[in-house]
Design a protein around this motif. Structure first.
Motif, PDB file in Angstrom:
ATOM      1  N   LEU A  21      13.941  31.568  24.588  1.00 15.91           N
ATOM      2  CA  LEU A  21      14.638  31.374  23.748  1.00 15.91           C
ATOM      3  C   LEU A  21      14.044  31.207  22.507  1.00 15.91           C
ATOM      4  O   LEU A  21      13.270  29.695  22.144  1.00 15.91           O
ATOM      5  CB  LEU A  21      15.788  30.524  24.285  1.00 15.91           C
ATOM      6  CG  LEU A  21      16.643  29.665  23.229  1.00 15.91           C
ATOM      7  CD1 LEU A  21      17.168  31.333  22.646  1.00 15.91           C
ATOM      8  CD2 LEU A  21      17.715  29.267  23.634  1.00 15.91           C
ATOM      9  N   ASP A  22      14.213  31.908  21.296  1.00 14.86           N
ATOM     10  CA  ASP A  22      13.266  31.671  19.603  1.00 14.86           C
ATOM     11  C   ASP A  22      14.128  31.183  19.377  1.00 14.86           C
ATOM     12  O   ASP A  22      14.574  32.564  18.950  1.00 14.86           O
ATOM     13  CB  ASP A  22      12.244  32.597  19.562  1.00 14.86           C
ATOM     14  CG  ASP A  22      10.977  32.497  18.699  1.00 14.86           C
ATOM     15  OD1 ASP A  22      11.472  31.289  18.290  1.00 14.86           O
ATOM     16  OD2 ASP A  22      10.366  33.094  19.333  1.00 14.86           O
ATOM     17  N   SER A  26      17.310  25.484  12.342  1.00 14.82           N
ATOM     18  CA  SER A  26      17.600  24.123  12.784  1.00 14.82           C
ATOM     19  C   SER A  26      18.423  24.161  13.840  1.00 14.82           C
ATOM     20  O   SER A  26      19.078  25.046  14.514  1.00 14.82           O
ATOM     21  CB  SER A  26      18.298  23.428  12.136  1.00 14.82           C
ATOM     22  OG  SER A  26      19.258  23.540  12.114  1.00 14.82           O
ATOM     23  N   LEU A  27      18.529  23.033  15.088  1.00 14.77           N
ATOM     24  CA  LEU A  27      18.904  23.198  16.041  1.00 14.77           C
ATOM     25  C   LEU A  27      19.945  21.629  15.822  1.00 14.77           C
ATOM     26  O   LEU A  27      19.356  20.748  15.109  1.00 14.77           O
ATOM     27  CB  LEU A  27      18.395  23.539  16.985  1.00 14.77           C
ATOM     28  CG  LEU A  27      19.532  22.861  19.050  1.00 14.77           C
ATOM     29  CD1 LEU A  27      19.653  23.979  19.446  1.00 14.77           C
ATOM     30  CD2 LEU A  27      17.797  22.202  19.724  1.00 14.77           C
ATOM     31  N   ARG A  28      21.567  22.096  16.511  1.00 17.58           N
ATOM     32  CA  ARG A  28      22.693  20.951  16.892  1.00 17.58           C
ATOM     33  C   ARG A  28      22.830  21.107  18.013  1.00 17.58           C
ATOM     34  O   ARG A  28      23.533  21.934  18.314  1.00 17.58           O
ATOM     35  CB  ARG A  28      23.016  21.146  15.257  1.00 17.58           C
ATOM     36  CG  ARG A  28      24.428  20.273  15.090  1.00 17.58           C
ATOM     37  CD  ARG A  28      25.135  20.129  14.538  1.00 17.58           C
ATOM     38  NE  ARG A  28      26.320  18.895  13.888  1.00 17.58           N
ATOM     39  CZ  ARG A  28      27.501  19.004  13.857  1.00 17.58           C
ATOM     40  NH1 ARG A  28      27.516  20.455  12.375  1.00 17.58           N
ATOM     41  NH2 ARG A  28      28.115  17.967  13.307  1.00 17.58           N
ATOM     42  N   ASN A  50       4.311  24.344  15.931  1.00 15.93           N
ATOM     43  CA  ASN A  50       4.867  25.935  16.181  1.00 15.93           C
ATOM     44  C   ASN A  50       6.406  25.509  16.640  1.00 15.93           C
ATOM     45  O   ASN A  50       6.762  26.369  16.629  1.00 15.93           O
ATOM     46  CB  ASN A  50       4.294  26.997  16.585  1.00 15.93           C
ATOM     47  CG  ASN A  50       2.388  27.438  16.218  1.00 15.93           C
ATOM     48  OD1 ASN A  50       2.615  27.206  14.656  1.00 15.93           O
ATOM     49  ND2 ASN A  50       1.567  27.136  16.099  1.00 15.93           N
ATOM     50  N   GLY A  51       6.741  24.385  16.309  1.00 15.85           N
ATOM     51  CA  GLY A  51       8.186  23.904  17.289  1.00 15.85           C
ATOM     52  C   GLY A  51       8.492  24.699  18.671  1.00 15.85           C
ATOM     53  O   GLY A  51       9.669  24.406  19.206  1.00 15.85           O
ATOM     54  N   ASN A  52       7.080  24.991  18.799  1.00 17.08           N
ATOM     55  CA  ASN A  52       7.371  25.163  20.851  1.00 17.08           C
ATOM     56  C   ASN A  52       7.789  24.052  21.777  1.00 17.08           C
ATOM     57  O   ASN A  52       7.107  22.500  21.250  1.00 17.08           O
ATOM     58  CB  ASN A  52       5.927  25.777  21.634  1.00 17.08           C
ATOM     59  CG  ASN A  52       5.362  26.477  20.583  1.00 17.08           C
ATOM     60  OD1 ASN A  52       6.331  28.212  20.776  1.00 17.08           O
ATOM     61  ND2 ASN A  52       4.208  26.461  20.351  1.00 17.08           N
ATOM     62  N   VAL A  53       8.583  23.579  21.676  1.00 18.90           N
ATOM     63  CA  VAL A  53       9.518  22.620  22.822  1.00 18.90           C
ATOM     64  C   VAL A  53       9.526  22.078  24.084  1.00 18.90           C
ATOM     65  O   VAL A  53       9.746  23.567  25.275  1.00 18.90           O
ATOM     66  CB  VAL A  53      10.722  22.167  22.740  1.00 18.90           C
ATOM     67  CG1 VAL A  53      11.649  21.121  23.049  1.00 18.90           C
ATOM     68  CG2 VAL A  53      11.227  22.845  21.100  1.00 18.90           C
TER      69      VAL A  53
END
Length: 210
Positions: A21-22, A26-28, A50-53
């Motif tokens: 899932l890419d 932003s995420l809420r 790079n935003g990799n969680v």
């Protein structure tokens, strides 16, 4: 076909997803639950540039204590004076550099040597200052009054001690101890610093290690 579907990567606002899932945006999450007391919640989400969680174990997020300096010998300075001459004299000024904001714990034990017994019957103040970035934050003192009735042979070594904790930002800071003795006729009658047992001037930084 089933294998292709199960290994598919889904992109939101992107046609070239690089993970299952890419999300390009932003995420809420509207509803969250406080699980502070739940020991099974032991992972903390983190992300790279790079935003990799991903996650790290909560138990690995700790505080790291780093010694900034630890002195057992201090320069000996003549600190005696009276009136306008009784101004603080620098004993040791240490420059520290913090890589990121940290709580800094400072402590000192500075010897004060009186070489000549006072005979004037006046109160004496033996004081040591701690300055952080040029601002006085602690003044520790020994005081005594001598008189012919109680004796005038008070000499030897005193110790002024103190401790201080403060939050400092990343960068370079100065930590300084200074001494002053009042009311002495000459500066050499009261000496602060030296290499006596119990002498110390030290500082430690506590970083959040994550």
């Amino acid at each position: 076909m089933l294998s292709s579907f199960m290994n598919a990567q889904v992109g939101v606002n992107t046609t070239t997803p690089s993970r299952t899932l890419d999300v390009n945006g932003s995420l809420r999450v509207r509803t969250q639950t406080d699980e502070s007391a739940n020991s099974s919640y032991n992972n903390v989400l983190i992300s790279d540039a790079n935003g990799n969680v991903d996650y790290v174990k909560k138990s690995l997020l700790n505080q790291q204590m780093v010694s900034l300096f630890n002195l057992n010998v201090l320069p000996s300075v003549n600190a005696g004076g009276n009136g306008a001459a009784a101004i603080p004299v620098s004993i040791s000024n240490q420059s520290i550099t913090l890589t990121k904001p940290a709580f800094v714990m400072i402590s000192y034990s500075v010897p004060v040597t009186l070489s000549i017994a006072a005979t004037d019957g006046r109160m004496k103040i033996l004081r040591t200052h701690l300055n952080v970035n040029g601002t006085n934050v602690i003044r520790s003192s020994n005081t005594y009054t001598n008189s012919t009735a109680t004796g005038t042979n008070l000499t030897g070594i005193f110790y002024n001690t103190g401790s201080y904790t403060t939050l400092l930002g990343a960068g370079t800071h100065s930590i300084e101890v200074l001494g002053t003795c009042f009311d002495f006729t000459t500066a050499s009658q009261c000496i602060q610093g030296g290499s006596f047992s119990g002498t110390s001037f030290q500082a430690f930084a506590i970083y959040n290690d994550y």
